[in-house]
Enzyme design. Structure first.
Site, PDB file in Angstrom:
ATOM      1  N   HIS A 400      -1.716   7.347  -5.884  1.00  0.00           N
ATOM      2  CA  HIS A 400      -2.758   6.392  -6.236  1.00  0.00           C
ATOM      3  C   HIS A 400      -3.274   5.603  -5.036  1.00  0.00           C
ATOM      4  O   HIS A 400      -4.301   4.907  -5.119  1.00  0.00           O
ATOM      5  CB  HIS A 400      -2.239   5.419  -7.305  1.00  0.00           C
ATOM      6  CG  HIS A 400      -3.255   5.088  -8.347  1.00  0.00           C
ATOM      7  ND1 HIS A 400      -4.598   4.951  -8.071  1.00  0.00           N
ATOM      8  CD2 HIS A 400      -3.139   4.858  -9.680  1.00  0.00           C
ATOM      9  CE1 HIS A 400      -5.269   4.651  -9.168  1.00  0.00           C
ATOM     10  NE2 HIS A 400      -4.403   4.595 -10.174  1.00  0.00           N
ATOM     11  N   ASP A 404      -8.165   8.081  -6.591  1.00  0.00           N
ATOM     12  CA  ASP A 404      -8.466   7.228  -7.736  1.00  0.00           C
ATOM     13  C   ASP A 404      -8.301   8.007  -9.036  1.00  0.00           C
ATOM     14  O   ASP A 404      -8.490   9.230  -9.068  1.00  0.00           O
ATOM     15  CB  ASP A 404      -9.893   6.692  -7.646  1.00  0.00           C
ATOM     16  CG  ASP A 404     -10.082   5.754  -6.455  1.00  0.00           C
ATOM     17  OD1 ASP A 404      -9.101   5.089  -6.086  1.00  0.00           O
ATOM     18  OD2 ASP A 404     -11.204   5.710  -5.919  1.00  0.00           O
TER      19      ASP A 404
END
Length: 427
Positions: A400, A404
């Site tokens: 992450h 995204d």
């Protein structure tokens, strides 16, 4: 009598230390020249330590699981036979009568034929005395785990025709030999008494490396997972058709080459996912080449051999390369460069692939694609009629920090679209 000191040689490629994963001798054992004394594991490979002389082992300077620096003294052998007249070796860094450079050359030659990290490595075992091997048997290509299994069953490697690369004797070859001799594992008997035994197994060698790598990946990377179901009915029809037409001449296709092709095409639009993140320096390196790691289960743990430049291969070339590198990982013949450098990884449990998985990213990559099993399920079609369809879930995980959630979802949706409309894989 004179004493020959054996040191851990410089195996090359920047290796500074090695872990002892198996000892084949103990103090007091008689050894002959070229006999394997121990197996050590580095970051690059599992290699054998041969004895440069014949004699009696009078000192062992390491235990299984211990990591030793290059140049450290590891064995002392009281010389007998042809080497008995040689001058004693002093306990210093000077080259001995055997020649440190000669030992280095032997070790480097052995490293080229042994199982790298990701190949077969021996399971933890107690230190036992072994009978001296012959020079002929030591030249037979076989992973340490295969040699240990052959020794346990008193099977001569010379009697086995190896089917691995360059005639390497694999675990499957050894099993075939054992079955041919009528050796059958005893059945486990049930007991009315409770079993209160415990067993302590030291985590060493390959298993320790795997544990460290998984721990490092989970500690460093903030994972998030995304799962999407995919209708692969049309894909399976195409695969069966191609196998019916070309299996005899070009080889049988599994579903994996199609998924790899879809992955290669999808990363064209999502280059941020075909990347490696050097988080120490804060640099993401995006790769134009698709070096796809294929998570492969071996007898000694999970390895990730790499299909390099998958973007240049057709379905059959991809399938053949997957078969080759996975086989090399399982029989211990894979080279170090075949087990490193992947830019994105695919993992699958095959027929037992479950419904959903949450795969761990292969650090320092930023994404991994998990394949679950194909199941025939009732599905409503566009006319509202229930029809049987072949459904497969794609389970993925992403870093992450780099990827995204929206981009990850679109990436998997792109792969899904290719697989559900397989004609687009060739457009």
């Amino acid at each position: 009598m004179s004493t020959h000191v054996i040191k851990l040689p410089d195996i090359g490629e920047g290796v500074a230390e090695a872990e002892f994963v198996e000892l084949h001798i103990k103090e007091g054992d008689e050894v002959i020249e070229d006999q394997n004394l121990a197996d050590v594991m580095t970051d690059k490979a599992t290699v054998e330590i041969p004895s440069p002389v014949s004699g009696k082992v009078v000192w062992v300077g390491a235990v299984v699981g211990e990591t030793v620096a290059v140049g450290s003294e590891i064995f002392k052998v009281e010389i007998t036979g042809a080497h008995a007249g040689a001058a004693p070796v002093a306990d210093n860094d000077d080259e001995d009568d055997f020649g440190e450079s000669d030992m280095d050359a032997r070790m480097r030659a052995m490293a080229a034929t042994k199982a790298p990290i990701g190949g077969e490595a021996p399971a933890p075992s107690a230190v036992t005395s072994s009978a001296p091997s012959t020079k002929e048997s030591s030249k037979i290509l076989a992973a340490p785990a295969v040699r240990a299994a052959a020794k346990k069953r008193t099977i001569r490697l010379e009697d086995i025709r190896g089917t691995g690369a360059d005639g390497r004797v694999t675990m499957e070859d050894l099993l075939d030999q054992a079955v041919g001799r009528g050796e059958i594992a005893p059945a486990v008997a049930f007991s009315t008494e409770p079993n209160v035994t415990t067993e302590e197994i030291k985590v060493i060698g390959l298993r320790r490396r795997i544990a460290e790598k998984m721990q490092d990946a989970k500690r460093r990377i903030p994972h998030f997972s995304y799962v999407e179901e995919t209708d692969v009915t049309a894909l399976e029809d195409l695969r069966q058709h191609l196998n019916g037409q070309y299996a005899a001449s070009r080889g049988k296709l599994t579903v994996l080459p199609f998924i790899m092709r879809a992955l290669v095409m999808a990363i064209r639009d999502f280059p941020q996912i075909n990347a490696r993140f050097n988080d120490d320096d804060g640099i993401v390196v995006r790769h134009g080449a698709a070096h796809i790691g294929i998570a492969t289960q071996t007898d000694n743990g999970l390895m990730v051999p790499v299909v390099r430049h998958a973007e240049t291969m057709d379905l059959w070339q991809t399938g053949a390369e997957v078969k080759r590198i996975a086989g090399a990982a399982r029989d211990g013949s894979a080279k170090s460069k075949e087990l490193s450098g992947s830019t994105i990884t695919i993992t699958s449990l095959g027929p037992i692939g479950g419904i959903v998985t949450t795969p761990v990213i292969n650090h320092p990559e930023v994404g991994i694609l998990g394949i679950n099993k194909i199941m025939t399920r009732p599905v409503y079609n566009s006319d509202g009629i229930i029809v049987p369809r072949k459904i497969m879930n794609l389970s993925s995980s992403f870093d992450h920090r780099v990827v995204d959630g929206h981009d990850a979802a679109e990436f998997i949706q792109k792969i899904k679209a290719y697989l559900e409309n397989p004609a687009t894989l060739f457009m």
